[in-house]
Design a protein around this motif. Structure first.
Motif, PDB file in Angstrom:
ATOM      1  N   ALA A   7       8.385  -2.643 -14.207  1.00 17.99           N
ATOM      2  CA  ALA A   7       7.310  -2.564 -12.802  1.00 17.99           C
ATOM      3  C   ALA A   7       8.700  -2.026 -11.982  1.00 17.99           C
ATOM      4  O   ALA A   7       9.627  -3.029 -11.985  1.00 17.99           O
ATOM      5  CB  ALA A   7       6.331  -3.257 -12.125  1.00 17.99           C
ATOM      6  N   ILE A   8       8.486  -1.044 -11.601  1.00 19.00           N
ATOM      7  CA  ILE A   8       9.146   0.111 -10.854  1.00 19.00           C
ATOM      8  C   ILE A   8       9.110   0.017  -9.814  1.00 19.00           C
ATOM      9  O   ILE A   8       7.697   1.095  -9.622  1.00 19.00           O
ATOM     10  CB  ILE A   8       9.732   1.213 -11.182  1.00 19.00           C
ATOM     11  CG1 ILE A   8      10.222   0.972 -12.965  1.00 19.00           C
ATOM     12  CG2 ILE A   8      11.083   2.589 -10.528  1.00 19.00           C
ATOM     13  CD1 ILE A   8      11.141   2.604 -13.486  1.00 19.00           C
ATOM     14  N   ILE A   9       9.053  -0.617  -8.462  1.00 16.08           N
ATOM     15  CA  ILE A   9       8.399  -0.205  -7.286  1.00 16.08           C
ATOM     16  C   ILE A   9       9.217   0.301  -5.851  1.00 16.08           C
ATOM     17  O   ILE A   9      10.386  -0.648  -5.689  1.00 16.08           O
ATOM     18  CB  ILE A   9       7.316  -1.465  -6.597  1.00 16.08           C
ATOM     19  CG1 ILE A   9       6.953  -2.443  -8.019  1.00 16.08           C
ATOM     20  CG2 ILE A   9       7.247  -1.956  -5.549  1.00 16.08           C
ATOM     21  CD1 ILE A   9       6.857  -3.295  -7.939  1.00 16.08           C
ATOM     22  N   ARG A  10       9.017   1.479  -4.926  1.00  8.23           N
ATOM     23  CA  ARG A  10       9.656   1.074  -4.120  1.00  8.23           C
ATOM     24  C   ARG A  10       8.998   1.159  -2.589  1.00  8.23           C
ATOM     25  O   ARG A  10       7.264   2.136  -3.010  1.00  8.23           O
ATOM     26  CB  ARG A  10      10.075   2.349  -4.096  1.00  8.23           C
ATOM     27  CG  ARG A  10      11.405   3.258  -5.255  1.00  8.23           C
ATOM     28  CD  ARG A  10      12.675   2.536  -4.793  1.00  8.23           C
ATOM     29  NE  ARG A  10      13.596   2.432  -6.094  1.00  8.23           N
ATOM     30  CZ  ARG A  10      13.575   1.537  -6.921  1.00  8.23           C
ATOM     31  NH1 ARG A  10      12.738   0.290  -6.887  1.00  8.23           N
ATOM     32  NH2 ARG A  10      14.849   2.146  -8.346  1.00  8.23           N
ATOM     33  N   SER A  11       9.180   0.243  -1.629  1.00  6.59           N
ATOM     34  CA  SER A  11       8.091   0.418  -0.497  1.00  6.59           C
ATOM     35  C   SER A  11       9.600  -0.118   0.496  1.00  6.59           C
ATOM     36  O   SER A  11      10.535  -0.887  -0.150  1.00  6.59           O
ATOM     37  CB  SER A  11       7.466  -0.883  -1.255  1.00  6.59           C
ATOM     38  OG  SER A  11       6.784  -1.204   0.439  1.00  6.59           O
ATOM     39  N   GLU A  12       8.906   0.509   1.556  1.00  5.04           N
ATOM     40  CA  GLU A  12       9.354   0.057   2.987  1.00  5.04           C
ATOM     41  C   GLU A  12       9.536  -1.363   3.053  1.00  5.04           C
ATOM     42  O   GLU A  12      10.057  -1.738   3.731  1.00  5.04           O
ATOM     43  CB  GLU A  12       9.326   0.831   3.863  1.00  5.04           C
ATOM     44  CG  GLU A  12       9.130   2.079   3.634  1.00  5.04           C
ATOM     45  CD  GLU A  12      11.037   2.170   3.997  1.00  5.04           C
ATOM     46  OE1 GLU A  12      11.320   1.914   4.274  1.00  5.04           O
ATOM     47  OE2 GLU A  12      11.242   3.583   3.375  1.00  5.04           O
ATOM     48  N   ALA A  13       8.560  -1.557   2.724  1.00  8.15           N
ATOM     49  CA  ALA A  13       8.446  -3.429   2.786  1.00  8.15           C
ATOM     50  C   ALA A  13       9.627  -4.776   2.107  1.00  8.15           C
ATOM     51  O   ALA A  13       9.742  -5.132   2.464  1.00  8.15           O
ATOM     52  CB  ALA A  13       7.476  -3.906   2.155  1.00  8.15           C
ATOM     53  N   PRO A  24       0.916  -0.845   0.422  1.00 11.09           N
ATOM     54  CA  PRO A  24       0.011   0.497   0.178  1.00 11.09           C
ATOM     55  C   PRO A  24       1.202   0.739  -0.016  1.00 11.09           C
ATOM     56  O   PRO A  24       0.680   2.411  -0.713  1.00 11.09           O
ATOM     57  CB  PRO A  24      -0.619  -0.544   1.114  1.00 11.09           C
ATOM     58  CG  PRO A  24      -0.506  -1.577   2.244  1.00 11.09           C
ATOM     59  CD  PRO A  24       0.853  -1.912   1.052  1.00 11.09           C
ATOM     60  N   ASP A  25       2.200   1.120  -0.001  1.00  8.80           N
ATOM     61  CA  ASP A  25       2.989   2.432   0.670  1.00  8.80           C
ATOM     62  C   ASP A  25       3.776   2.735  -0.459  1.00  8.80           C
ATOM     63  O   ASP A  25       3.995   3.427  -0.675  1.00  8.80           O
ATOM     64  CB  ASP A  25       4.384   2.161   1.704  1.00  8.80           C
ATOM     65  CG  ASP A  25       4.973   1.702   1.467  1.00  8.80           C
ATOM     66  OD1 ASP A  25       4.605   0.364   0.872  1.00  8.80           O
ATOM     67  OD2 ASP A  25       6.229   1.508   1.748  1.00  8.80           O
ATOM     68  N   ALA A  26       3.813   1.789  -1.777  1.00 15.08           N
ATOM     69  CA  ALA A  26       4.463   1.756  -2.711  1.00 15.08           C
ATOM     70  C   ALA A  26       4.186   3.071  -3.912  1.00 15.08           C
ATOM     71  O   ALA A  26       3.312   3.922  -4.013  1.00 15.08           O
ATOM     72  CB  ALA A  26       4.581   0.951  -3.290  1.00 15.08           C
ATOM     73  N   GLU A  27       5.772   3.336  -4.166  1.00 16.07           N
ATOM     74  CA  GLU A  27       5.612   4.070  -5.562  1.00 16.07           C
ATOM     75  C   GLU A  27       5.577   2.953  -6.539  1.00 16.07           C
ATOM     76  O   GLU A  27       6.778   2.311  -6.497  1.00 16.07           O
ATOM     77  CB  GLU A  27       6.768   5.060  -5.506  1.00 16.07           C
ATOM     78  CG  GLU A  27       6.567   5.980  -4.173  1.00 16.07           C
ATOM     79  CD  GLU A  27       7.845   6.887  -3.962  1.00 16.07           C
ATOM     80  OE1 GLU A  27       8.993   6.621  -4.644  1.00 16.07           O
ATOM     81  OE2 GLU A  27       8.025   7.636  -2.546  1.00 16.07           O
ATOM     82  N   THR A  72      12.763  -3.368  -7.868  1.00 13.59           N
ATOM     83  CA  THR A  72      12.156  -2.873  -6.658  1.00 13.59           C
ATOM     84  C   THR A  72      13.261  -2.574  -5.517  1.00 13.59           C
ATOM     85  O   THR A  72      14.693  -2.600  -5.399  1.00 13.59           O
ATOM     86  CB  THR A  72      11.756  -4.685  -5.946  1.00 13.59           C
ATOM     87  OG1 THR A  72      13.656  -5.258  -5.918  1.00 13.59           O
ATOM     88  CG2 THR A  72      11.480  -4.833  -6.820  1.00 13.59           C
ATOM     89  N   GLY A  73      13.187  -2.051  -4.505  1.00 16.67           N
ATOM     90  CA  GLY A  73      14.028  -1.324  -3.063  1.00 16.67           C
ATOM     91  C   GLY A  73      13.024  -0.661  -2.324  1.00 16.67           C
ATOM     92  O   GLY A  73      12.101  -0.326  -2.259  1.00 16.67           O
ATOM     93  N   PRO A  74      14.295  -0.370  -1.207  1.00 14.06           N
ATOM     94  CA  PRO A  74      13.281   0.715  -0.723  1.00 14.06           C
ATOM     95  C   PRO A  74      12.937   1.748  -0.921  1.00 14.06           C
ATOM     96  O   PRO A  74      13.554   1.857  -2.533  1.00 14.06           O
ATOM     97  CB  PRO A  74      14.070   0.878   0.230  1.00 14.06           C
ATOM     98  CG  PRO A  74      15.554   0.055   0.350  1.00 14.06           C
ATOM     99  CD  PRO A  74      15.405  -0.981  -0.540  1.00 14.06           C
ATOM    100  N   LYS A  75      12.074   2.226  -0.145  1.00 14.44           N
ATOM    101  CA  LYS A  75      11.829   3.892  -1.275  1.00 14.44           C
ATOM    102  C   LYS A  75      13.209   4.658  -0.138  1.00 14.44           C
ATOM    103  O   LYS A  75      14.061   4.433   0.449  1.00 14.44           O
ATOM    104  CB  LYS A  75      10.699   4.697   0.419  1.00 14.44           C
ATOM    105  CG  LYS A  75       9.485   4.189  -0.343  1.00 14.44           C
ATOM    106  CD  LYS A  75       7.944   5.321  -0.099  1.00 14.44           C
ATOM    107  CE  LYS A  75       7.130   5.050  -0.399  1.00 14.44           C
ATOM    108  NZ  LYS A  75       6.087   5.304   0.976  1.00 14.44           N
TER     109      LYS A  75
END
Lengths: 76, 136
Positions: A35-41, A17-20, A73-76
């Protein structure tokens, strides 16, 4: 069966839910996405674990109706 | 030859047909033993579509090129020539796509991860750390 970029983003957002999220349709055919995904998860997780988490979010569609999805993928 | 290969029929956690008839049965598919023998018997194993000389998918081709440039010896396993391996490797790794790269029995990643690790130098670091010979 191609998949809409919008549906792909919605599926990913359900699990992150928090992802960019940025979805790029690489071939214009609804079948080859990046897909480029940045999430604290993703923080503290290996790349393999990060990608596995995204594949889990796609609930079996990867490799099926979704043939090619390049992941960044990666953290924010 | 189609540059992107052909769509896979099965997704995450694909299992042999007889497996679902026995829910709760923890017996693993026999193909897991074959895969384990492959990945433990060689330093670097690439499960791919086609072979190293004629990859039949752009993603597999990318990993072959990375390994060639890195100067590492590897064993190529053509999943298109073996349906049991083709489905089995996805369940074994819990990874829905081909190619899949193993180093010293450990899953390293698919095309995106291997390419990224090559670009950052992490692939060479990993090979050095695992004692796998490769070009300097």
């Amino acid at each position: 069966m191609p998949m809409l970029a919008h549906d792909l983003e919605a599926l990913i957002r359900e699990s992150f839910p928090d992802a960019e999220i940025e979805i790029q349709d690489l071939a214009g055919d609804g079948d080859h996405y990046r897909a480029i995904i940045r999430s604290e998860a993703f923080a503290g997780k290996s790349r393999v674990a990060q990608h596995q988490a995204v594949y889990a979010a796609l609930k079996g569609r990867m490799g099926g109706e979704l043939h090619a999805l390049a992941l960044d993928t990666g953290p924010k | 030859m189609k540059p992107w290969g052909s769509p896979e029929q099965a997704g995450v956690g694909a299992l042999p047909p007889n497996f679902s008839e026995r829910p709760g049965d923890m017996t693993e598919p026999p193909v897991f033993d074959r895969i384990r023998t492959l990945v433990s018997g060689h330093d670097v194993v690439l499960f791919m579509k086609g072979d190293r000389h004629m990859p039949r998918c752009g993603f597999s081709n990318t990993v072959v090129q990375v390994l060639d440039v890195t100067g590492v010896d590897f064993v190529d396993v053509d999943v298109l020539a073996d349906d049991e391996i083709r489905e089995g490797i996805k369940a074994f790794t819990d990874w829905p796509t081909i190619p899949q790269l193993y180093v010293k029995g450990e899953f390293v990643g698919g095309c995106d991860i291997v390419r990224e690790m090559y670009q950052t130098g992490e692939l060479r670091d990993l090979l050095a750390q695992k004692g796998v010979p490769h070009a300097a």
